[in-house]
Write a protein that holds these residues in place. Structure first.
Motif, PDB file in Angstrom:
ATOM      1  N   LEU A 206      57.146  38.114  28.090  1.00 26.82           N
ATOM      2  CA  LEU A 206      58.427  37.423  28.118  1.00 26.82           C
ATOM      3  C   LEU A 206      59.427  38.159  27.246  1.00 26.82           C
ATOM      4  N   VAL A 207      60.680  38.164  27.686  1.00 31.15           N
ATOM      5  CA  VAL A 207      61.745  38.837  26.944  1.00 31.15           C
ATOM      6  C   VAL A 207      62.951  37.911  26.840  1.00 31.15           C
ATOM      7  N   VAL A 208      63.769  38.170  25.830  1.00 32.34           N
ATOM      8  CA  VAL A 208      65.055  37.485  25.710  1.00 32.34           C
ATOM      9  C   VAL A 208      66.043  38.184  26.633  1.00 32.34           C
ATOM     10  N   VAL A 209      66.733  37.395  27.445  1.00 35.62           N
ATOM     11  CA  VAL A 209      67.747  37.928  28.351  1.00 35.62           C
ATOM     12  C   VAL A 209      69.094  37.407  27.860  1.00 35.62           C
ATOM     13  N   ALA A 210      69.945  38.324  27.424  1.00 36.99           N
ATOM     14  CA  ALA A 210      71.206  37.921  26.797  1.00 36.99           C
ATOM     15  C   ALA A 210      72.355  38.796  27.311  1.00 36.99           C
TER      16      ALA A 210
ATOM     17  N   ARG B 151      62.813  37.888  17.049  1.00 39.23           N
ATOM     18  CA  ARG B 151      61.911  36.799  16.724  1.00 39.23           C
ATOM     19  C   ARG B 151      62.466  35.495  17.296  1.00 39.23           C
ATOM     20  N   LEU B 152      61.567  34.513  17.482  1.00 39.56           N
ATOM     21  CA  LEU B 152      62.037  33.222  17.988  1.00 39.56           C
ATOM     22  C   LEU B 152      63.078  32.613  17.062  1.00 39.56           C
ATOM     23  N   GLU B 153      62.935  32.855  15.751  1.00 37.60           N
ATOM     24  CA  GLU B 153      63.899  32.319  14.797  1.00 37.60           C
ATOM     25  C   GLU B 153      65.318  32.826  15.063  1.00 37.60           C
ATOM     26  N   ASP B 154      65.428  34.006  15.703  1.00 34.38           N
ATOM     27  CA  ASP B 154      66.754  34.553  16.003  1.00 34.38           C
ATOM     28  C   ASP B 154      67.495  33.708  17.036  1.00 34.38           C
ATOM     29  N   LEU B 155      66.745  32.839  17.752  1.00 31.70           N
ATOM     30  CA  LEU B 155      67.364  32.035  18.799  1.00 31.70           C
ATOM     31  C   LEU B 155      67.952  30.737  18.271  1.00 31.70           C
ATOM     32  N   ALA B 156      67.749  30.472  16.961  1.00 33.96           N
ATOM     33  CA  ALA B 156      68.287  29.251  16.370  1.00 33.96           C
ATOM     34  C   ALA B 156      69.801  29.209  16.576  1.00 33.96           C
ATOM     35  N   GLY B 157      70.287  28.111  17.085  1.00 37.78           N
ATOM     36  CA  GLY B 157      71.715  27.962  17.317  1.00 37.78           C
ATOM     37  C   GLY B 157      72.195  28.488  18.650  1.00 37.78           C
TER      38      GLY B 157
ATOM     39  N   ASP C 167      57.142  38.043  17.648  1.00 39.84           N
ATOM     40  CA  ASP C 167      56.448  37.272  16.603  1.00 39.84           C
ATOM     41  C   ASP C 167      55.501  36.223  17.171  1.00 39.84           C
ATOM     42  N   GLY C 168      54.780  36.566  18.198  1.00 42.18           N
ATOM     43  CA  GLY C 168      53.828  35.612  18.760  1.00 42.18           C
ATOM     44  C   GLY C 168      53.242  36.120  20.064  1.00 42.18           C
ATOM     45  N   ASP C 169      52.448  35.266  20.694  1.00 46.25           N
ATOM     46  CA  ASP C 169      51.861  35.596  21.981  1.00 46.25           C
ATOM     47  C   ASP C 169      52.842  35.214  23.083  1.00 46.25           C
TER      48      ASP C 169
END
Length: 291
Positions: free
Chosen positions: A164-168, A181-187, A259-261
């Protein structure tokens, strides 16, 4: 006693009328009456009695009706299985598939399958990962494609491994080419596939473990639509990397999650028993294609 007599018996009991039953059976009413009379004589039982204008089952007839119907079902099943053996490349296959997988995994193999087996008809239905496994287990479809974990009662063959990837949008300020990291998606506003999708369930689990609660502003079953929304600045999404690269990525960027599976492994799933001949033909073709 033979199958034809049981068929006549079942049809008369259904319609409670010799006239209506004879029309369904495409025989004359006297022929049907004679066949029932011969069956009663052979069994030594009275199966029907007259009640007003209807023909209804006697107590003995009621006792035999359920067993007769079961015997007819077994006979029909025998005919279908014999036909499948004699015509192994002719019939219908019902396949359940996640919508996000259709374009990525199926265009080429399905086109090739249809060229090789023109008399096997494929019926696709779109569903979420958990629903797909349940439908295969219940025998409502012949096979399906689902993300792990796979139910222990199902046979499975991995066919596609991805991440899985972030699509932005290309101008996303938090985007890190070496990974986010998932934390980067906060907000951030998230655009995700429906709640039944494997991607949604996996992300929800990972976010709960990290006590993250980014707002999900849009849910859609269509990956193409999610991509267009990202391109227009409506939010960001998380999708399978190979799926995204197979589409038009103009105006967007892909960032790995680190930062995860975040594996996205898809398997062909089917029951170990009860798979039709043509269903087995389809499953074997898919397994060979992805070897």
């Amino acid at each position: 006693m033979n199958i034809k007599q049981l068929t006549y018996f079942s049809c008369v009991s259904k319609w409670q009328s010799y006239s209506k039953a004879s029309k369904e059976l495409y025989i004359t009413q006297p022929t049907l009456c004679a066949a029932i009379h011969n069956l009663e004589k052979e069994l030594g039982l009275s199966l029907f009695r007259t009640e007003g204008r209807n023909i209804v089952l006697t107590e003995d007839g009621i006792k035999l009706k359920e067993q007769a119907d079961r015997m007819l079902e077994h006979y029909e099943d025998f005919e279908q299985r014999a036909y499948a053996i004699a015509h192994p490349n002719h019939g219908d296959v019902r396949v359940a598939v996640p919508s996000s997988l259709c374009k990525l995994a199926f265009l080429k193999p399905i086109t090739e399958f249809c060229e090789i087996y023109p008399d096997i008809h494929l019926h696709f239905e779109v569903a979420g990962a958990a629903r797909i496994q349940n439908r295969v287990l219940d025998g409502e479809v012949d096979c399906g494609f689902s993300m792990s974990p796979i139910h222990h009662d199902l046979q499975n063959t991995p066919i596609l491994r991805d991440q899985l990837v972030v699509v932005a949008p290309s101008h996303w300020e938090k985007g890190n080419p070496s990974g986010n990291r998932l934390e980067d998606l906060a907000g951030e506003r998230l655009i995700l596939l429906g709640r039944e999708s494997a991607v949604f369930q996996k992300l929800s689990r990972q976010m709960r473990e990290r006590d993250l609660h980014p707002p999900i502003v849009i849910e859609t079953p269509e990956a193409d639509f999610a991509l267009d929304l990202v391109r227009r600045g409506a939010g960001i999404t998380i999708q399978a990397g190979k799926l995204m690269r197979s589409m038009n990525v103009t105006g967007i960027s892909l960032y790995p999650l680190t930062d995860g599976d975040f594996s996205w492994d898809i398997s062909l799933i089917y029951r170990s028993s009860g798979l039709s001949t043509v269903g087995r033909t389809f499953c074997n073709f898919i397994k060979r294609y992805y070897e």
